[in-house]
Structures are given as structure tokens and as C-alpha cells.
Design a protein around this motif. Structure first.
Motif, PDB file in Angstrom:
ATOM      1  N   TRP A 159      -6.346   1.783   2.967  1.00 43.44           N
ATOM      2  CA  TRP A 159      -5.630   2.040   4.228  1.00 43.44           C
ATOM      3  C   TRP A 159      -6.592   1.978   5.413  1.00 43.44           C
ATOM      4  N   GLY A 160      -7.730   2.615   5.260  1.00 49.10           N
ATOM      5  CA  GLY A 160      -8.719   2.605   6.341  1.00 49.10           C
ATOM      6  C   GLY A 160      -9.202   1.203   6.662  1.00 49.10           C
ATOM      7  N   MET A 161      -9.480   0.407   5.620  1.00 53.00           N
ATOM      8  CA  MET A 161      -9.959  -0.951   5.852  1.00 53.00           C
ATOM      9  C   MET A 161      -8.889  -1.817   6.503  1.00 53.00           C
ATOM     10  N   ILE A 162      -7.641  -1.606   6.121  1.00 53.39           N
ATOM     11  CA  ILE A 162      -6.556  -2.376   6.724  1.00 53.39           C
ATOM     12  C   ILE A 162      -6.466  -2.102   8.226  1.00 53.39           C
ATOM     13  N   VAL A 163      -6.562  -0.833   8.602  1.00 57.00           N
ATOM     14  CA  VAL A 163      -6.481  -0.471  10.020  1.00 57.00           C
ATOM     15  C   VAL A 163      -7.652  -1.071  10.794  1.00 57.00           C
ATOM     16  N   LEU A 164      -8.883  -0.909  10.264  1.00 57.55           N
ATOM     17  CA  LEU A 164     -10.057  -1.437  10.958  1.00 57.55           C
ATOM     18  C   LEU A 164     -10.013  -2.954  11.056  1.00 57.55           C
ATOM     19  N   VAL A 213      -8.846  10.305 -13.197  1.00 59.08           N
ATOM     20  CA  VAL A 213      -8.393   8.921 -13.108  1.00 59.08           C
ATOM     21  C   VAL A 213      -7.454   8.742 -11.922  1.00 59.08           C
ATOM     22  N   VAL A 214      -6.497   9.665 -11.800  1.00 62.01           N
ATOM     23  CA  VAL A 214      -5.536   9.589 -10.700  1.00 62.01           C
ATOM     24  C   VAL A 214      -6.232   9.768  -9.357  1.00 62.01           C
ATOM     25  N   GLU A 215      -7.179  10.705  -9.289  1.00 63.10           N
ATOM     26  CA  GLU A 215      -7.879  10.953  -8.030  1.00 63.10           C
ATOM     27  C   GLU A 215      -8.730   9.762  -7.621  1.00 63.10           C
ATOM     28  N   THR A 216      -9.361   9.094  -8.599  1.00 68.32           N
ATOM     29  CA  THR A 216     -10.135   7.894  -8.296  1.00 68.32           C
ATOM     30  C   THR A 216      -9.231   6.791  -7.769  1.00 68.32           C
ATOM     31  N   PHE A 217      -8.079   6.647  -8.395  1.00 69.70           N
ATOM     32  CA  PHE A 217      -7.099   5.651  -7.947  1.00 69.70           C
ATOM     33  C   PHE A 217      -6.660   5.937  -6.515  1.00 69.70           C
ATOM     34  N   MET A 218      -6.356   7.193  -6.218  1.00 67.52           N
ATOM     35  CA  MET A 218      -5.910   7.558  -4.879  1.00 67.52           C
ATOM     36  C   MET A 218      -7.028   7.385  -3.847  1.00 67.52           C
ATOM     37  N   THR A 219      -8.267   7.623  -4.267  1.00 66.13           N
ATOM     38  CA  THR A 219      -9.398   7.406  -3.371  1.00 66.13           C
ATOM     39  C   THR A 219      -9.489   5.948  -2.965  1.00 66.13           C
ATOM     40  N   ARG A 220      -9.311   5.053  -3.937  1.00 68.82           N
ATOM     41  CA  ARG A 220      -9.345   3.623  -3.632  1.00 68.82           C
ATOM     42  C   ARG A 220      -8.199   3.235  -2.702  1.00 68.82           C
ATOM     43  N   VAL A 221      -7.033   3.813  -2.919  1.00 63.07           N
ATOM     44  CA  VAL A 221      -5.883   3.504  -2.070  1.00 63.07           C
ATOM     45  C   VAL A 221      -6.141   3.966  -0.637  1.00 63.07           C
ATOM     46  N   ARG A 222      -6.703   5.169  -0.478  1.00 59.46           N
ATOM     47  CA  ARG A 222      -6.985   5.674   0.872  1.00 59.46           C
ATOM     48  C   ARG A 222      -8.020   4.806   1.579  1.00 59.46           C
ATOM     49  N   MET A 248       0.820  -1.201   0.000  1.00 57.01           N
ATOM     50  CA  MET A 248       0.000   0.000   0.000  1.00 57.01           C
ATOM     51  C   MET A 248       0.858   1.258   0.000  1.00 57.01           C
ATOM     52  N   LEU A 249       1.978   1.206   0.704  1.00 57.11           N
ATOM     53  CA  LEU A 249       2.889   2.345   0.686  1.00 57.11           C
ATOM     54  C   LEU A 249       3.444   2.564  -0.720  1.00 57.11           C
ATOM     55  N   SER A 250       3.750   1.467  -1.417  1.00 55.35           N
ATOM     56  CA  SER A 250       4.230   1.572  -2.796  1.00 55.35           C
ATOM     57  C   SER A 250       3.159   2.163  -3.701  1.00 55.35           C
ATOM     58  N   LEU A 251       1.911   1.713  -3.514  1.00 52.16           N
ATOM     59  CA  LEU A 251       0.813   2.245  -4.326  1.00 52.16           C
ATOM     60  C   LEU A 251       0.576   3.724  -4.024  1.00 52.16           C
ATOM     61  N   THR A 252       0.720   4.097  -2.755  1.00 49.96           N
ATOM     62  CA  THR A 252       0.544   5.505  -2.382  1.00 49.96           C
ATOM     63  C   THR A 252       1.610   6.372  -3.041  1.00 49.96           C
ATOM     64  N   ILE A 253       2.858   5.917  -2.983  1.00 51.49           N
ATOM     65  CA  ILE A 253       3.946   6.668  -3.621  1.00 51.49           C
ATOM     66  C   ILE A 253       3.739   6.737  -5.130  1.00 51.49           C
TER      67      ILE A 253
END
Length: 312
Positions: free
Chosen positions: A51-56, A39-48, A19-24
Motif C-alpha cells: 500500500w505504501g509503495m503504491i501511494v509513493l 505467517v499471517v502477520e508476515t503476509f499482512m506486513t507485505r500487504v501494508r 490490494m483491498l481484496s488481499l487486505t480483507i
């Protein structure tokens, strides 16, 4: 810390690294394409959202079976609220809605927690299906009655019945596979489905040409096929989390991501019919729970029943 939790830690750190690699990678694309590229913003939205789902999910894993049940019960409650907000309701439906939220939903998760398979596999599609229309009709309002009842039943099926099959994976008993490893099976399902969504979006934008359904979604056949094959490979690498074996894990991963992808098309059609972009604004900038879990919701019962029928 349980042995299962210890086994999950390596995959947790691996996923965090990915996920860190995808974020970078996303930030690099943002710098190159500009901050307003959709397109980039949609991709970043999915990445964010990932992250939230991983923490929960990690917090729920640490809490054990109860934590997992509470997490998905809360997700069901939020998703049911999102779904019913977009449906037609009258005052006569208020009692049946209260029963859906505060009786049917908690009972379904209690049955799952107790491992009562004979009940949680039929409680919503049989008992709630028959009970709630009776409650509504006794209130004496027949205006759009069939539509109102059908929407409530569909909401319960999707947000409660289907979603409860995710924690229900903890109840599956496979010979030679300890019951407490069911949490790893949940992690396997969520990971392959979510990776499938992300890869579907990526390949669809890069090489996709033929849309699956015009006017409903931007998903393409090329993106879907590439994501299914890539997810099958990921499933093979994650086979140690399952009782399947590598070939079967690849097949189950492909099945889950295929069903989940078509499920997201169904949800996209519902949102388009209702004239909304997102199910809610509960998660700022990322929609609601159903926007994040639509594929998992559709994949969960199929994954659960195929696992039960073949491996138990």
C-alpha cells in the motif's frame, strides 16, 4: 494529466482493488488464526508495505520524470545508509563515505535524468570503484582496508548503481514506443517483481517442502516455481504497458521475478551474517527500504540491459 498518466489510472484502480481484496483476505485469516500467527502477520506486513509503495509510486508518477528520479534517489540514499550501518568503517573512511552519499549518488541520478547512458552505466562500477579506495588509502589507515573498501563498493553497486536502473528505464527508446511510456515500464517491473515475492511467500507456505537454502531463508523450490509461472501470467496481462508483446512480456516477467527472488536470498544471507532481522527500522514494523526493495534492486539492471539489448 499526460496520456501516460491516464493509461496508468485503470491499472492503479485495478491494483487498489486487488490490494483491498488481499487486505480483507488477510484480516479474515487473522480472525481465524489469531492475532499472533507469524505467517499471517508476515503476509499482512507485505500487504501494508505494498500500500505504501503504491501511494509513493503514484505520487511520483503524477510528478513525472523528475518525481520518479527524486523518489528513487531518496530510496538509494536511505538504502545506502542502511547498508553502510552494518559495515566496518574507520575514521579514515569518513571522506570516502561523504563522497559516496553527496557526490557519487546525486551524480548517478543526474546522469540518468540527462539520459547519458555512456556515463550512468559505468560511473559507479568504474570511476567510483577506483576513486573511493584512493581517497581512503590517502588517509593512512590500512587496518581491514580490503574489507572496508569492498563493503563500500558493494553498497554503492547495490543501492545506487542497481537501483538507479529503475528510473533509467525511462531513457530507453524503442521504435513505436513513446519515451514517456517508460514510466509504465517501471510500473511493470515493480509490479511483477513484488507480485512474485508475494506469491512466492504464499505458495511456499501452502505447498513448499524443499528449501532452496537451509539456514538462510524459508523460500522453497516449489514456491519459487509456482510464483514464476503465476508472475509470467500476470506479465502477459500487463503486456500493454511494455513494448514487448504478450509472449515476451511473460518471459520478461518470469526473468525479473527469478532474478529478484535470488537477490532476496543474497540479502537474507547478508543480514544473517550480520545478525540482524531487518536492515533498519525506518518503516515501523516493516524494516527498511532494502527489506522492501531487495528483489527489485537485483532485477532492475538485468531487466534494463535485456530490454536495451533486444528491443533497441
Amino acid at each position: 494529466m499526460t496520456p501516460t498518466t491516464s493509461e496508468f489510472l485503470p491499472i492503479f484502480f485495478l491494483v487498489c482493488g486487488l490490494m483491498l481484496s488481499l487486505t480483507i483476505f488477510g484480516e479474515a485469516l487473522r480472525q481465524r488464526a489469531g492475532p499472533d500467527n507469524p505467517v499471517v502477520e508476515t503476509f499482512m506486513t507485505r500487504v501494508r508495505s505494498w500500500w505504501g509503495m503504491i501511494v509513493l509510486f503514484t505520487l511520483a508518477l503524477i510528478a513525472g520524470k523528475v518525481g520518479m528520479l527524486v523518489l528513487f534517489a531518496f530510496a538509494s540514499f536511505a538504502a545506502l545508509r542502511e547498508f553502510l550501518t552494518l559495515t566496518s568503517k574507520r575514521q579514515a573512511d569518513h571522506l570516502s563515505l561523504a563522497l559516496a552519499f553527496f557526490v557519487v549518488l546525486p551524480l548517478q541520478y543526474i546522469f540518468v535524468g540527462l539520459g547519458w547512458q555512456a556515463l550512468y552505466t559505468v560511473f559507479v562500477p568504474v570511476y567510483a570503484f577506483l576513486l573511493l579506495p584512493i581517497v581512503s588509502v590517502l588517509r593512512g589507515n590500512s587496518e581491514r582496508f580490503l574489507v572496508r573498501v569492498a563493503e563500500t563498493q558493494w553498497a554503492l553497486m547495490i543501492t545506487v548503481f542497481c537501483m538507479s536502473h529503475v528510473p533509467a528505464l525511462m531513457t530507453i527508446q524503442v521504435e513505436g514506443h513513446p519515451t514517456d511510456r517508460g514510466i509504465l515500464l517501471i510500473a511493470f517491473l515493480i509490479m511483477v517483481v513484488q507480485f512474485g515475492d508475494l506469491l512466492d511467500f504464499f505458495f511456499g507456505r501452502r505447498i513448499g517442502k524443499t528449501r532452496i537454502v537451509e539456514g538462510i531463508s524459508s523460500k522453497t523450490w516449489e514456491g519459487k516455481m509456482c510464483s514464476i509461472m503465476a508472475t509470467a501470467v500476470i506479465g502477459g496481462f500487463l503486456a500493454w504497458m511494455t513494448p514487448f508483446g504478450i509472449p515476451a512480456a511473460m518471459a520478461m516477467a518470469a526473468l525479473a521475478t527469478t532474478v529478484g527472488s535470488f537477490g532476496s536470498l543474497v540479502f537474507a544471507a547478508i543480514k544473517r551474517d550480520r545478525g540482524v532481522k531487518d536492515w533498519s527500522h525506518l518503516i515501523p514494523g516493516q524494516g527498511g527500504f532494502l527489506d522492501q526493495l531487495d528483489s527489485v534492486v537485483f532485477a532492475a539492471p538485468i531487466f534494463y540491459h535485456v530490454t536495451t539489448l533486444i528491443w533497441t
